[in-house]
Design a protein around this motif. Structure first.
Motif, mmCIF file in Angstrom:
data_model
loop_
_atom_site.group_PDB
_atom_site.id
_atom_site.type_symbol
_atom_site.label_atom_id
_atom_site.label_comp_id
_atom_site.label_asym_id
_atom_site.label_seq_id
_atom_site.Cartn_x
_atom_site.Cartn_y
_atom_site.Cartn_z
ATOM 1 N N HIS A 237 0.811 -1.218 0.000
ATOM 2 C CA HIS A 237 0.000 0.000 0.000
ATOM 3 C C HIS A 237 0.842 1.264 0.000
ATOM 4 O O HIS A 237 0.302 2.366 0.098
ATOM 5 C CB HIS A 237 -0.940 0.005 1.203
ATOM 6 N N HIS A 238 2.159 1.112 -0.112
ATOM 7 C CA HIS A 238 3.024 2.296 -0.072
ATOM 8 C C HIS A 238 3.692 2.529 -1.419
ATOM 9 O O HIS A 238 3.204 3.338 -2.225
ATOM 10 C CB HIS A 238 4.020 2.203 1.090
ATOM 11 N N LEU A 239 4.781 1.836 -1.722
ATOM 12 C CA LEU A 239 5.508 2.094 -2.968
ATOM 13 C C LEU A 239 4.677 1.767 -4.202
ATOM 14 O O LEU A 239 4.716 2.487 -5.206
ATOM 15 C CB LEU A 239 6.811 1.295 -2.994
ATOM 16 N N ALA A 240 3.919 0.680 -4.146
ATOM 17 C CA ALA A 240 3.130 0.274 -5.319
ATOM 18 C C ALA A 240 2.111 1.335 -5.699
ATOM 19 O O ALA A 240 1.810 1.528 -6.884
ATOM 20 C CB ALA A 240 2.431 -1.059 -5.044
ATOM 21 N N PHE A 241 1.568 2.052 -4.711
ATOM 22 C CA PHE A 241 0.583 3.100 -4.965
ATOM 23 C C PHE A 241 1.256 4.446 -5.250
ATOM 24 O O PHE A 241 0.841 5.174 -6.150
ATOM 25 C CB PHE A 241 -0.351 3.254 -3.760
ATOM 26 N N HIS A 242 2.276 4.765 -4.468
ATOM 27 C CA HIS A 242 2.895 6.083 -4.573
ATOM 28 C C HIS A 242 3.818 6.182 -5.784
ATOM 29 O O HIS A 242 3.896 7.245 -6.416
ATOM 30 C CB HIS A 242 3.684 6.371 -3.289
ATOM 31 N N ARG A 243 4.482 5.076 -6.102
ATOM 32 C CA ARG A 243 5.403 5.050 -7.232
ATOM 33 C C ARG A 243 5.212 3.763 -8.046
ATOM 34 O O ARG A 243 6.096 2.908 -8.112
ATOM 35 C CB ARG A 243 6.852 5.123 -6.749
ATOM 36 N N PRO A 244 4.055 3.606 -8.687
ATOM 37 C CA PRO A 244 3.813 2.368 -9.437
ATOM 38 C C PRO A 244 4.760 2.166 -10.603
ATOM 39 O O PRO A 244 4.904 1.050 -11.097
ATOM 40 C CB PRO A 244 2.363 2.535 -9.925
ATOM 41 N N GLU A 245 5.425 3.242 -11.018
ATOM 42 C CA GLU A 245 6.374 3.136 -12.133
ATOM 43 C C GLU A 245 7.728 2.582 -11.706
ATOM 44 O O GLU A 245 8.579 2.297 -12.549
ATOM 45 C CB GLU A 245 6.560 4.512 -12.790
ATOM 46 N N TRP A 246 7.933 2.411 -10.410
ATOM 47 C CA TRP A 246 9.168 1.803 -9.928
ATOM 48 C C TRP A 246 9.053 0.284 -9.948
ATOM 49 O O TRP A 246 7.982 -0.287 -9.680
ATOM 50 C CB TRP A 246 9.465 2.230 -8.496
#
Length: 301
Positions: A237-246
């Motif tokens: 719920h953190h990186l996948a949402f905030h930076r899905p392009e990573w």
């Protein structure tokens, strides 16, 4: 010593006396059907699992969610669908052989009044250990003996291929061995489906490749109400949402995983469809909203 099973049994007995709280982690009504999540425990992962090879901003983002970056303990939320006729499990958890902190599915089903023989269908998102190793008991017998089993054809073909164990990265070799062993048990009774197929009435397969080569999500619909079970295609719920392009370190094909994640998040936010994620927090059920140029997970209720 009080075991987890003893504790759940005592808690259930006490609940009967005080009004029986809802024992599912999260629950959503879809017409006459109910979609809920039950716990298989959690994973225990090193602190750099989510941040390795990413910019230093990744650590700041995770800390902004109040999480400990020394160790990650994502939930394992198994989805349970009941419509009065069918009792469907999406994945079967880890069983006892993957991590000590996982493998609690049978206790959790018992707590919500679902016996192992009550499960009519098992539908797999993919064949990683925390999703399929709970298939067998200590005697290599099926834990859910009366269920029919369903897996995407591309996912099956990947793990069935004898070359997979040689071509998968070294850290996942045991994944390939464990998956093949369990698929061999299912060989004579597996039912295949492809992207867009209706697996069961009201449950359609949605290709979400990248985390594994044949990873599948599922759109569950009743009339105008719907939910999308995304498995590990949206893994936190953190990186996948905030930076899905990573890139996600848990995806076997990171570039395909990025494309899939962006597509799913955009669709979920645009359609305001409920999302159910295997490793999302507090039962894994909620909505996706756009916020300040990013996406955000908002829990149901």
């Amino acid at each position: 010593m009080i075991t987890r099973r003893d504790f759940i049994a005592q808690s259930s007995a006490s609940a009967a006396l005080i009004g029986a709280p809802k024992l599912a982690l999260a629950e959503l009504s879809l017409g006459a059907a109910t979609l809920s999540t039950v716990s298989d425990g959690h994973l225990t992962l090193p602190g750099d699992f989510a941040t390795a090879n990413l910019p230093s901003e990744a650590t700041d983002i995770i800390k902004g969610f109040g999480l400990n970056t020394d160790q990650f303990t994502p939930e394992c939320n198994v989805t349970l669908y009941r419509d009065g006729t069918n009792t469907v499990l999406f994945d079967v958890g880890s069983g006892p052989d993957f991590m000590p902190s996982a493998g609690a599915l049978q206790d959790s089903l018992d707590a919500v009044g679902v016996g192992l023989g009550d499960v009519t269908h098992v539908v797999f998102t993919h064949a990683h250990p925390d999703h399929i190793w709970g298939l067998l008991d200590d005697f290599d017998e099926l834990v859910f003996p009366d269920a029919s089993y369903h897996m995407g054809r591309a996912e099956w073909d990947y793990w069935w291929n004898p070359e997979t164990v040689n071509t998968i990265d070294a850290g996942r070799t045991t994944f390939a061995v464990g998956a093949k062993r369990r698929l061999e048990i299912l060989e004579e009774q597996i039912n295949f489906f492809d992207d867009g197929d209706e697996v069961l009435s009201g449950i359609a397969a949605v290709a979400s490749y990248g985390h594994t080569p044949g990873h599948m999500g599922f759109e569950v619909r009743s009339g105008s109400e719907s939910a999308l079970i995304v498995g590990d295609a949206i893994g936190n719920h953190h990186l996948a949402f905030h930076r899905p392009e990573w890139a996600s370190n848990s995806d076997q094909d990171s570039e395909t995983g990025i494309t899939t994640r962006k597509m799913l998040l955009d669709r979920l936010a645009s359609e305001q469809m409920a999302v159910v994620g295997f490793h999302l927090p507090d039962g894994g059920m909620g909505r996706v909203v756009r916020s300040d140029g990013h996406f955000r997970f908002v829990q149901e209720g």
